[in-house]
Motif scaffolding. Structure first.
Motif, PDB file in Angstrom:
ATOM      1  N   ILE A 198      66.467  -0.142 -96.938  1.00 23.81           N
ATOM      2  CA  ILE A 198      67.673   0.193 -96.089  1.00 23.81           C
ATOM      3  C   ILE A 198      67.799  -0.402 -94.879  1.00 23.81           C
ATOM      4  N   GLY A 199      66.865  -1.416 -94.534  1.00 24.54           N
ATOM      5  CA  GLY A 199      66.728  -2.163 -93.277  1.00 24.54           C
ATOM      6  C   GLY A 199      66.570  -3.651 -93.720  1.00 24.54           C
ATOM      7  N   SER A 200      65.415  -3.927 -92.865  1.00 23.76           N
ATOM      8  CA  SER A 200      64.737  -5.307 -93.311  1.00 23.76           C
ATOM      9  C   SER A 200      63.635  -5.203 -94.046  1.00 23.76           C
ATOM     10  N   ASP A 201      63.550  -5.886 -95.028  1.00 20.56           N
ATOM     11  CA  ASP A 201      62.126  -6.051 -95.860  1.00 20.56           C
ATOM     12  C   ASP A 201      61.018  -6.665 -95.355  1.00 20.56           C
ATOM     13  N   ILE A 202      60.717  -6.072 -94.122  1.00 21.36           N
ATOM     14  CA  ILE A 202      59.603  -6.793 -93.376  1.00 21.36           C
ATOM     15  C   ILE A 202      58.309  -7.098 -94.096  1.00 21.36           C
ATOM     16  N   TYR A 203      58.202  -6.318 -95.137  1.00 23.45           N
ATOM     17  CA  TYR A 203      56.747  -6.387 -95.871  1.00 23.45           C
ATOM     18  C   TYR A 203      56.970  -7.179 -97.176  1.00 23.45           C
ATOM     19  N   ASP A 204      58.189  -7.553 -97.395  1.00 21.80           N
ATOM     20  CA  ASP A 204      58.425  -8.754 -98.389  1.00 21.80           C
ATOM     21  C   ASP A 204      57.993  -7.889 -99.934  1.00 21.80           C
ATOM     22  N   LEU A 205      58.530  -6.837-100.005  1.00 19.35           N
ATOM     23  CA  LEU A 205      58.168  -5.683-101.077  1.00 19.35           C
ATOM     24  C   LEU A 205      59.242  -6.221-102.286  1.00 19.35           C
ATOM     25  N   ASP A 206      60.606  -6.360-101.864  1.00 24.61           N
ATOM     26  CA  ASP A 206      61.723  -6.324-102.698  1.00 24.61           C
ATOM     27  C   ASP A 206      61.773  -8.137-103.153  1.00 24.61           C
ATOM     28  N   ARG A 207      60.935  -8.546-104.043  1.00 29.96           N
ATOM     29  CA  ARG A 207      60.780  -9.881-104.131  1.00 29.96           C
ATOM     30  C   ARG A 207      61.845 -10.203-104.787  1.00 29.96           C
ATOM     31  N   ASP A 208      62.535  -9.512-105.833  1.00 27.77           N
ATOM     32  CA  ASP A 208      63.793  -9.886-106.764  1.00 27.77           C
ATOM     33  C   ASP A 208      65.115  -9.774-105.784  1.00 27.77           C
TER      34      ASP A 208
END
Length: 217
Positions: free
Chosen positions: A200-210
């Motif tokens: 819902i914000g920034s994917d700071i942990y790079d969990l949504d790779r696709d």
């Protein structure tokens, strides 16, 4: 009463005449033969007249009676005051009470009305006295609660605020750490999360790779 008269004549003959109720003989003689008799004047006793004192005037009953003021007739007397007693009723408001209860499900200090308060009604009955149409007295004779008030209940939260351990960039709890990887372990952590997790914000942990907006799917 006896009347005696002595008459002396120049010839020395004395004739004494006595006039009484009884006749006496007449004596004559010379002046030398009998002593000269003194002239006795008949004393006439005055008739005593008894004077009757004038009778004191008799006081009449009307004169003896004290003067009295004439009594007023009934028509002249002031009319008696007219009194009347009636009853009056009025209603008074009974303010509802308020009660607070603790609620651990609410945040500390938060207040929520659980039951709304309702005022009650009290009926008061008075006895009113009027005199000649003017109110002169008013007395409370009865007080009745005709509607019971409803107590207002307010819940007060007691839940302590807790510091969040979840990253606000994700819907679902993603730990706040130096790095987060998806489970099963796809990286070296040190924190891990199982998905799916919505970004819902920034994917700071790079969990949504696709890049579809869902992490760890």
């Amino acid at each position: 009463m006896t009347l005696s008269i002595l008459l002396l004549c120049c010839t020395g003959t004395a004739i004494i005449g006595a006039l009484t109720g009884d006749s006496e003989p007449t004596k004559t003689g010379t002046a030398a033969d009998q002593a000269q008799q003194p002239i006795v004047a008949a004393s006439v006793e005055p008739t005593e007249e008894t004077s009757t004192p004038a009778a004191a005037p008799t006081a009449t009953p009307d004169a003896l009676a004290p003067s009295a003021t004439a009594s007023p007739s009934p028509s002249d007397a002031a009319p008696a005051p007219v009194g009347k007693v009636t009853t009056e009723t009025e209603q008074a408001t009974i303010r509802y009470a308020e009660k607070t209860v603790k609620d651990s499900s609410l945040a500390e200090g938060k207040r929520v009305v659980r039951t709304k308060g309702v005022n009650g009604v009290r009926t008061l009955t008075y006895e009113v006295t009027t005199t000649d149409g003017v109110r002169t007295a008013r007395k409370l004779v009865k007080s009745t609660v005709t509607k019971q008030p409803v107590t207002q209940v307010v819940a007060v939260g007691t839940k302590k605020p807790q510091s969040s351990k979840c990253d606000p960039n994700y819907s679902g709890c993603v730990p706040i750490a130096s790095d987060v990887d998806c489970l099963p372990k796809r990286g070296d952590g040190p924190a891990y999360v199982s998905g799916p997790i919505r970004v819902i914000g920034s994917d700071i942990y790079d969990l949504d790779r696709d890049g579809d907006g869902t992490a760890c799917d």
